[in-house]
Design a protein around this motif. Sequence first.
Motif, PDB file in Angstrom:
ATOM      1  N   ASN A  58     -44.833 -33.988  20.396  1.00  0.00           N
ATOM      2  CA  ASN A  58     -43.753 -34.511  21.226  1.00  0.00           C
ATOM      3  C   ASN A  58     -42.419 -34.387  20.493  1.00  0.00           C
ATOM      4  OD1 ASN A  58     -43.723 -36.904  19.443  1.00  0.00           O
ATOM      5  ND2 ASN A  58     -45.594 -37.456  20.542  1.00  0.00           N
TER       6      ASN A  58
ATOM      7  N   HIS B 136     -43.327 -31.720  29.091  1.00  0.00           N
ATOM      8  CA  HIS B 136     -43.658 -32.395  30.348  1.00  0.00           C
ATOM      9  C   HIS B 136     -42.465 -32.731  31.227  1.00  0.00           C
ATOM     10  CE1 HIS B 136     -42.676 -35.958  27.876  1.00  0.00           C
ATOM     11  NE2 HIS B 136     -42.403 -36.555  29.014  1.00  0.00           N
TER      12      HIS B 136
ATOM     13  N   ASP C 267     -40.128 -31.796  24.577  1.00  0.00           N
ATOM     14  CA  ASP C 267     -41.449 -31.952  25.192  1.00  0.00           C
ATOM     15  C   ASP C 267     -41.624 -30.962  26.329  1.00  0.00           C
ATOM     16  OD1 ASP C 267     -42.973 -35.093  24.973  1.00  0.00           O
ATOM     17  OD2 ASP C 267     -41.328 -34.474  23.684  1.00  0.00           O
TER      18      ASP C 267
ATOM     19  N   PRO D 117     -47.776 -30.514  30.490  1.00  0.00           N
ATOM     20  CA  PRO D 117     -48.360 -31.847  30.315  1.00  0.00           C
ATOM     21  C   PRO D 117     -47.706 -32.589  29.158  1.00  0.00           C
ATOM     22  CG  PRO D 117     -49.709 -30.247  29.196  1.00  0.00           C
ATOM     23  CD  PRO D 117     -48.549 -29.478  29.794  1.00  0.00           C
ATOM     24  N   GLU D 118     -47.952 -33.890  29.094  1.00  0.00           N
ATOM     25  CA  GLU D 118     -47.566 -34.635  27.908  1.00  0.00           C
ATOM     26  C   GLU D 118     -48.486 -34.240  26.759  1.00  0.00           C
ATOM     27  OE1 GLU D 118     -45.562 -38.785  29.095  1.00  0.00           O
ATOM     28  OE2 GLU D 118     -47.704 -38.690  29.562  1.00  0.00           O
TER      29      GLU D 118
ATOM     30  N   GLY E  12     -53.407 -28.422  26.527  1.00  0.00           N
ATOM     31  CA  GLY E  12     -51.980 -28.421  26.808  1.00  0.00           C
ATOM     32  C   GLY E  12     -51.378 -27.039  26.720  1.00  0.00           C
TER      33      GLY E  12
END
Length: 348
Positions: free
Chosen positions: A50, A177, A175, A183-184, A238
């Motif tokens: 992140n 997302h 990030d 996605p996160e 991800g």
Amino acid sequence: MEAVCAFARENVHHGARYYPRWLHTEQALRGQLAELLHAPSVDDIALLKNTSEGLSLLAYGLDWREGDNIIIAREEFPSNRIVWESLARFGVTLRQANLDSDDSPEDAMLAMMDERTRLLSVSSVQYATGRRMDVQRLGIMCRRHGVLFCVDAIQSLGVLPLDVQAVHADVVVADGHKWMLGPEGLAVFYCAAPLRPRLRLTQYGWHMVEHHGDYDRRAWQPAASARRFECGSPNMLGIHALHASLSLLLEVGIGQVARQVLTHSAYLIEVLSKIKGCELLSPTAPDRYAGIVTFRLRRTPAEQLWRHLMDQGVICACRGGGVRFSPHYYTTREQLTRAVELVARFEG
């Protein structure tokens, strides 16, 4: 969704049988991110969890000295504030510029720069107001004065063009997302080649070494590429998801995405400003707004309006004392009109 489901089914039925193909997707994603950022090389790209991890990696990789200072904006999201505040233990001072000053936002930040400024960190677009920053101007001035330049691009990457070379960024982190539609749990970390060996490593593992995959090799050294910042197994689920979403965005073209999103914002600014009692909190100058339009009704608590809109199926956020709309390029004019009509008819 299809990419995630296909990857999950493959895991269930075949285990790691097709791992070499997964690695190809991972490398393709790095190439997509390098293209999106106009990075000099795919070696400049690391895949982290992140934005906060990337900012922390930078903060705790640098060799700070008592009396050093860092410049940020007062409007910043906590991720781009708390990490720098945590460096007070090393005698590092955080300077926060007021972007609503009479001068331009960039002038307000640059006025705080002196001979002990080590880093300027800024969001390309502020999360609450949607204020778009002139990151190229900031980057040029940082380069001129020998100050490291970090860009938190989470509110712009995937919707506005960004050339890390043109803006002289040392680090860009975002990030997947948000506007990149992933996605996160997966973020891009761009680190310019000259800075990489200067950052102290704080995490170690099999994936960050130069000869990763050669498990019998006893001698090791950190990878020369930005993979040196990835200590362990990558987030393959991800990776497949973000690879799919970036394939869509790059096929459409970031230029076209930006034009459509900015058209949405211009429309929202126009129609919201006509609603009695509605106050725009986002800048309205064409060079200052991006994909975020934040507003409030003067006689209604923002959270009350936000809950009403969410109950009516309008996905928005309560930020900066107002309600934040952030439609992507695929949002239709009919959807925007319905959202605005719900605001206009709301009586609290």
